[in-house]
Design a protein around this motif. Structure first.
Motif, PDB file in Angstrom:
ATOM      1  N   SER A 154       0.834  -1.208   0.000  1.00 41.78           N
ATOM      2  CA  SER A 154       0.000   0.000   0.000  1.00 41.78           C
ATOM      3  C   SER A 154       0.866   1.255   0.000  1.00 41.78           C
ATOM      4  O   SER A 154       0.550   2.243  -0.681  1.00 41.78           O
TER       5      SER A 154
ATOM      6  N   ARG B 100       3.741   1.902  -1.323  1.00 46.26           N
ATOM      7  CA  ARG B 100       4.333   2.259  -2.616  1.00 46.26           C
ATOM      8  C   ARG B 100       3.330   3.038  -3.470  1.00 46.26           C
ATOM      9  O   ARG B 100       3.714   3.987  -4.172  1.00 46.26           O
ATOM     10  N   HIS B 101       2.058   2.638  -3.442  1.00 47.96           N
ATOM     11  CA  HIS B 101       1.035   3.330  -4.234  1.00 47.96           C
ATOM     12  C   HIS B 101       0.697   4.692  -3.634  1.00 47.96           C
ATOM     13  O   HIS B 101       0.463   5.663  -4.370  1.00 47.96           O
TER      14      HIS B 101
ATOM     15  N   TYR C 155      -4.166   3.411   0.603  1.00 47.39           N
ATOM     16  CA  TYR C 155      -4.463   2.639  -0.607  1.00 47.39           C
ATOM     17  C   TYR C 155      -4.997   1.278  -0.188  1.00 47.39           C
ATOM     18  O   TYR C 155      -4.304   0.492   0.468  1.00 47.39           O
TER      19      TYR C 155
ATOM     20  N   THR D  63       3.530   7.010  -4.603  1.00 48.09           N
ATOM     21  CA  THR D  63       3.434   7.339  -6.030  1.00 48.09           C
ATOM     22  C   THR D  63       2.357   8.386  -6.272  1.00 48.09           C
ATOM     23  O   THR D  63       2.549   9.328  -7.051  1.00 48.09           O
TER      24      THR D  63
END
Length: 340
Positions: free
Chosen positions: A109, A111-112, A305, A115
């Protein structure tokens, strides 16, 4: 009485059979879902300013009489009107959560979320990570730390808040923050590496059981659970641990050069008060206090996320989750995996 005994026995057998069938079906569902692409997730965004405002207004409604409340609301309306006329936009604070297990599963989660926020965040904004982790696998926490490093490389200020624990791989993540804030009795440090495994070779020999370990490559297997370990294998295994520890120390020293790294990288842990003295943290404060203060001057957004899972995946996870946790606990003790 005999009737009830027979009925209870029949009922127990029936329940056992039903549970067995459900487990089998759930296992098939889990296996089928492994071969499929994960369902797309969704980024959930909530404004914490509204949350804090709701808490305050609820208390005001309870404590103030009608005239007092009316006067207060009138004053607040005027203040908000003035704020809207100001040309300068408030800075933004993006809040993320990381609740780390041994595999650093929350990285998926994280990483998203990173981003997404990096598409809008500027050096005038701030990212706040609420971190809780006692560490885990080296490669897993290495990836989690690399995700946080993206925020630093983008020039966006990163603050890490620790209310309970950030040790070992957890502290590896925390040290990337330009500012580390800790609760007074949070646990920090444990800058070290550990690996352990049992060896039952002598037990097997006692019962005349042979166990062969075949490898291609001198150090493909240094220590084993069932085979006979050698002094050369132990030395190589310890060498690998020392190398990993040195990499860990270098990583922490890179992001927190103010630390006397050789003095704190002993595997010890400190409570927040002592961690401040050792420069492992920069300030003693809870994440609630810090975010409430930032909400007075900034627009504070919480990002999360969430993966969308199909019904099959949810059934499979429910059935296999407990088994996975037990197996992971045992396997972590039987393998040569290094842990922060």
């Amino acid at each position: 009485m005999e009737f009830f005994t027979e009925y209870a026995s029949f009922l127990a057998k029936t329940v056992t059979l039903v549970i067995a069938i459900l487990v089998v079906l759930a296992s098939f569902a889990a296996l089928r879902s492994k071969g499929r692409r994960k369902s797309a997730g969704q980024l959930q965004v909530s404004k914490l300013n509204d949350f804090y405002k709701g808490l305050r207004e609820r208390l005001e409604q309870t404590l103030l009489d009608k005239d007092q409340l009316k006067a207060l609301r009138k004053g607040q309306a005027k203040s908000e009107k003035k704020q809207k006329k100001k040309p300068d936009a408030k800075p933004r604070v993006f809040v993320l959560d990381f609740d780390g297990d041994i595999k650093a599963s929350a990285t998926e989660s994280l990483r998203h979320e990173i981003t997404a926020l990096l598409t809008l965040a500027t050096p005038k904004d701030e990212v706040v990570l609420r971190l809780e982790s006692g560490g885990g696998m080296v490669h897993s926490y290495g990836l989690a730390s690399s995700q946080l490093a993206r925020v630093r490389e983008a020039g966006v200020p990163l603050t890490v808040c620790i209310d309970k624990v950030a040790a070992s791989g957890g502290y590896m993540m925390a040290c990337i923050g330009e500012k580390i804030i800790s609760a007074p009795f949070a646990i920090l440090g444990s800058i070290g590496v550990v690996a352990q495994l049992p060896n039952v070779n002598r037990l097997l020999k006692k019962h005349d059981i042979d166990f062969e370990v075949l490898t291609a490559g001198e150090y493909k297997r240094t220590l084993t659970v069932f085979g006979e370990n050698t002094e050369k294998g132990r030395e190589k295994f310890q060498e690998d641990l020392d190398i990993t520890h040195q990499l860990f120390k270098n990583f922490v020293a890179r992001y927190r050069p103010q630390l006397a790294i050789d003095e704190v990288a002993t595997g010890e842990v400190w409570l927040g008060i002592a961690a401040l003295e050792n420069k492992l943290v920069d300030e003693l404060k809870t994440s609630d206090e810090y975010l409430a203060e930032r909400a007075k001057q900034s627009e504070v957004y919480h990002l999360h996320y969430a993966e969308r899972k199909s019904l099959q995946e949810r059934i499979g996870m429910a059935a296999s989750g407990s088994v996975d946790r037990v197996l992971l606990s045992w396997c972590s003790r039987l393998t040569q995996q290094r842990f922060w």
